[in-house]
Design a protein around this motif. Structure first.
Motif, PDB file in Angstrom:
ATOM      1  N   ILE A  83      42.240  43.551  38.335  1.00 56.68           N
ATOM      2  CA  ILE A  83      41.357  43.214  39.841  1.00 56.68           C
ATOM      3  C   ILE A  83      41.305  41.791  39.912  1.00 56.68           C
ATOM      4  O   ILE A  83      41.863  41.688  39.707  1.00 56.68           O
ATOM      5  CB  ILE A  83      39.853  44.072  39.268  1.00 56.68           C
ATOM      6  CG1 ILE A  83      38.760  43.366  37.642  1.00 56.68           C
ATOM      7  CG2 ILE A  83      40.070  45.659  39.159  1.00 56.68           C
ATOM      8  CD1 ILE A  83      38.400  43.408  37.938  1.00 56.68           C
ATOM      9  N   HIS A 109      41.077  48.489  43.264  1.00 49.25           N
ATOM     10  CA  HIS A 109      40.758  48.218  44.540  1.00 49.25           C
ATOM     11  C   HIS A 109      42.041  49.034  45.453  1.00 49.25           C
ATOM     12  O   HIS A 109      41.599  49.783  46.475  1.00 49.25           O
ATOM     13  CB  HIS A 109      40.493  47.111  45.379  1.00 49.25           C
ATOM     14  CG  HIS A 109      39.429  46.992  44.472  1.00 49.25           C
ATOM     15  ND1 HIS A 109      37.974  46.560  45.436  1.00 49.25           N
ATOM     16  CD2 HIS A 109      38.646  46.643  42.643  1.00 49.25           C
ATOM     17  CE1 HIS A 109      37.111  46.142  44.398  1.00 49.25           C
ATOM     18  NE2 HIS A 109      37.863  46.375  43.268  1.00 49.25           N
ATOM     19  N   ASP A 113      42.009  52.441  48.024  1.00 50.11           N
ATOM     20  CA  ASP A 113      42.063  52.546  49.684  1.00 50.11           C
ATOM     21  C   ASP A 113      42.941  52.385  49.576  1.00 50.11           C
ATOM     22  O   ASP A 113      43.420  54.208  51.204  1.00 50.11           O
ATOM     23  CB  ASP A 113      42.297  50.725  50.142  1.00 50.11           C
ATOM     24  CG  ASP A 113      42.543  50.177  51.598  1.00 50.11           C
ATOM     25  OD1 ASP A 113      42.285  51.164  52.284  1.00 50.11           O
ATOM     26  OD2 ASP A 113      43.384  49.097  51.707  1.00 50.11           O
ATOM     27  N   ARG A 155      31.907  44.890  40.196  1.00 46.67           N
ATOM     28  CA  ARG A 155      33.177  45.311  41.395  1.00 46.67           C
ATOM     29  C   ARG A 155      32.562  44.784  42.817  1.00 46.67           C
ATOM     30  O   ARG A 155      33.328  44.589  43.758  1.00 46.67           O
ATOM     31  CB  ARG A 155      33.056  46.761  41.507  1.00 46.67           C
ATOM     32  CG  ARG A 155      33.334  48.088  42.790  1.00 46.67           C
ATOM     33  CD  ARG A 155      32.456  49.365  43.005  1.00 46.67           C
ATOM     34  NE  ARG A 155      31.305  49.044  43.359  1.00 46.67           N
ATOM     35  CZ  ARG A 155      30.409  49.734  43.111  1.00 46.67           C
ATOM     36  NH1 ARG A 155      30.461  50.450  41.810  1.00 46.67           N
ATOM     37  NH2 ARG A 155      28.821  49.124  43.439  1.00 46.67           N
ATOM     38  N   HIS A 158      33.794  41.692  43.434  1.00 49.79           N
ATOM     39  CA  HIS A 158      35.329  41.624  44.182  1.00 49.79           C
ATOM     40  C   HIS A 158      35.417  42.535  45.827  1.00 49.79           C
ATOM     41  O   HIS A 158      36.325  42.789  46.344  1.00 49.79           O
ATOM     42  CB  HIS A 158      36.077  42.421  43.170  1.00 49.79           C
ATOM     43  CG  HIS A 158      36.559  41.770  42.234  1.00 49.79           C
ATOM     44  ND1 HIS A 158      36.823  42.202  41.062  1.00 49.79           N
ATOM     45  CD2 HIS A 158      36.990  40.456  42.281  1.00 49.79           C
ATOM     46  CE1 HIS A 158      36.863  41.308  40.080  1.00 49.79           C
ATOM     47  NE2 HIS A 158      37.250  40.053  40.436  1.00 49.79           N
ATOM     48  N   ARG A 160      32.927  45.136  47.314  1.00 48.75           N
ATOM     49  CA  ARG A 160      32.961  46.323  46.844  1.00 48.75           C
ATOM     50  C   ARG A 160      31.692  46.564  46.759  1.00 48.75           C
ATOM     51  O   ARG A 160      31.073  46.561  45.762  1.00 48.75           O
ATOM     52  CB  ARG A 160      33.838  47.575  46.499  1.00 48.75           C
ATOM     53  CG  ARG A 160      33.670  49.303  46.637  1.00 48.75           C
ATOM     54  CD  ARG A 160      34.005  49.664  48.004  1.00 48.75           C
ATOM     55  NE  ARG A 160      33.719  50.799  48.026  1.00 48.75           N
ATOM     56  CZ  ARG A 160      34.078  52.261  48.559  1.00 48.75           C
ATOM     57  NH1 ARG A 160      34.818  51.682  49.783  1.00 48.75           N
ATOM     58  NH2 ARG A 160      33.037  53.068  48.866  1.00 48.75           N
TER      59      ARG A 160
END
Ligand code: AHR
Length: 506
Positions: A83, A109, A113, A155, A158, A160
């Protein structure tokens, strides 16, 4: 030769979960790197680093879920390595698979995705072998936490904001082997502990899968299932998982001499067919154990690794498990799906190993930038996708068999399902030499508007490759006619067919 396939249209069975058509992508060889992830600077057309041709092809299969990051790799994987800014992620050697550099460019991530691009549910396998309870519990919180919490905030930092929906969680992998070489009792205790601390951070409940047996080891399943009456009866304790897995690979030879994916004779072919048909006995044995402790079938059996395993292609890294995929592999897949449909009341998920470039893959990409190829196995998944979430119909086959090494091997296999007034029938003729005429008798229903497709080739060893990408691909089924009892069709040797029809229930 003839076979009679009888379908009871008036006795609907359980729903065939679409998750029986699940997938698996491990940090192994060219499965993820090059197979799915090329990075944002690649000349290969991509969306945020994920290759477009692969996404587009997999979308044709409506893939329901994707298991990640392993496999054996899962019990060595520390999710925090994957991450944050990519340039800051640690690089390490993937000592398990081929000794390549794992730079962690593809992490949590990127995986989510990919799942979103595919429209597939994520199935994340946690690290029990070398990780901690806290680490796995934090990963669940990182992905699913809706409110304020250190992991949900991490999270968000980063990029999201919203939590993801991640229902499926594996509590380690092959913990009898690469996942820790544990005894069943020791693992059962760990599964209880890890499962207890995996809690969904949003309204979607988790479906936790305890790592299951190596093939026919039903004692392993029994050790895990004993927890159900024991814990389930306690007012303050809930069973810490919802499913128990099992792995089953089709090996045409032996583990030390698996044989070539493409160069094989009749003996190897038939050994492979017998091994593939063995999945029926395997699921039956594990299901019988589960039935003892869970007669109401509240807990699921999860076959989260299955497929053929051949010697690697000459000249490729032995740790990459890269193999070709012929019509023989398609026969194996088709046989498995008929069995899965029969076990739809207990089997809640199955994952082919693996999706791209590894073992029995759907797609093979070219490391030198040539066109990607859909394998014969891809076409079985595509032709069968009408069974996803459809209602199974009891199907009985009275057909020919071949004597192979002193045993009778049935050469015709079939299964059927229905949805919204239509019926889908899958039929396989594994005979190497003989065509078969199939009398499809539909009891309790009248069929009309039938169309069919067939997957076959001149040889069971035929495969697709760049420049000859459609050697094995489905074509319309010519020999399909209505009869008073249903339908009649003729299948060539080593072929798989699907028939769709409108059905009016009597
Ligand atoms: O699919 C390849 C490997 O096979 C997986 O990592 C492991 O779980 C199994 O032994």
């Amino acid at each position: 030769m003839t076979a009679v396939v009888t379908i009871d249209a008036d006795r609907p069975g359980p729903t065939i979960s679409r998750h029986l058509y699940g997938h698996f992508a491990e940090h192994l060889g060219r499965g993820i790197y090059d197979g799915m992830w090329v990075g944002e600077d690649s000349p290969v057309p991509d969306v945020r680093g994920i290759r477009l041709d692969v996404v587009e092809a997999l979308r044709e299969l409506n893939i329901p879920n994707l298991r990640w990051p392993g496999g054996c790799f899962a019990d060595r994987y520390h999710w925090r390595d994957g991450i944050g800014p990519r340039q800051d992620r640690p690089a390490l050697i993937n000592t398990l698979w081929g000794g390549t550099l794992e730079d962690n460019a593809f992490g949590t991530h990127e995986f989510m995705d990919l799942c979103e691009l595919l429209g597939a549910d994520a199935y994340v396998c946690g690290n029990i072998g070398s990780g901690t309870v806290q680490e796995m519990s934090d990963w669940v919180e990182y992905l699913t936490g809706a409110g304020r919490s250190p992991m949900a905030d991490l999270r968000r930092s980063h990029g999201r904001d919203e939590p993801w929906t991640v229902r499926f969680w594996g509590l380690g992998n092959e913990t009898w082997g690469c996942g820790g070489n544990m005894r069943a009792e020791a693992y059962a205790d760990l599964a209880r502990q890890f499962g207890t601390f995996c809690r969904s951070g949003n309204e979607t409940p988790l479906y936790r899968v305890a790592a299951g047996a190596d093939g026919a080891d039903t004692a392993w399943t029994e050790t895990l299932m004993r927890v159900v009456p024991e814990i389930g009866a306690h007012p303050f304790a809930a069973v810490p998982w919802e499913g128990v897995s099992v792995h089953y690979y089709t090996i045409g030879g032996t583990w030390t001499d698996k044989g070539s994916a493409t160069a094989f004779g009749p003996e190897e072919y038939w050994r492979t067919i017998v091994a593939a048909q063995g999945v029926d006995d395997l699921l039956r044995a594990h299901a019988a154990v589960m039935d003892v402790y869970d007669p109401d079938k509240k807990y699921g059996m999860v076959l989260d690794e299955w497929g053929t395993w051949w010697d690697v292609e000459p000249g490729t890294n032995p740790g990459f498990l890269y193999q070709q995929n012929t019509l023989r592999d398609a026969m194996v897949a088709a046989l498995h799906f008929d069995v899965f449909h029969r076990f739809a009341d207990r089997l809640t998920m199955a994952n082919i190993a693996q999706t791209v470039n590894v073992l029995q893959a759907m797609l093979l990409t070219d490391p030198d930038g040539g066109p990607m190829v859909r394998t014969p196995t891809f076409h079985v998944f595509e032709m069968n996708k009408g069974h996803h979430d459809a209602t199974s119909l009891p199907t009985h086959v009275a057909g020919p068999s071949r004597a192979v090494a002193g045993r009778d091997v049935p050469t015709v296999s079939a299964s059927a399902s229905t949805r919204d007034g239509s019926m889908l029938v899958s039929v396989t003729n594994v005979d190497l030499d003989a065509p078969v005429e199939i009398e499809l008798q539909v009891r309790g229903g009248v069929v009309s508007d039938a169309t069919g497709r067939v997957l076959s080739a001149g040889s069971a060893a035929a495969y697709n490759r760049p420049g000859a990408a459609d050697v094995v691909s489905p074509v319309g089924l010519d020999h399909l006619e209505r009869t008073p009892a249903g339908l009649r069709l003729t299948l060539p040797p080593h072929s798989f067919a699907t028939v769709s029809a409108t059905i009016q229930h009597a």
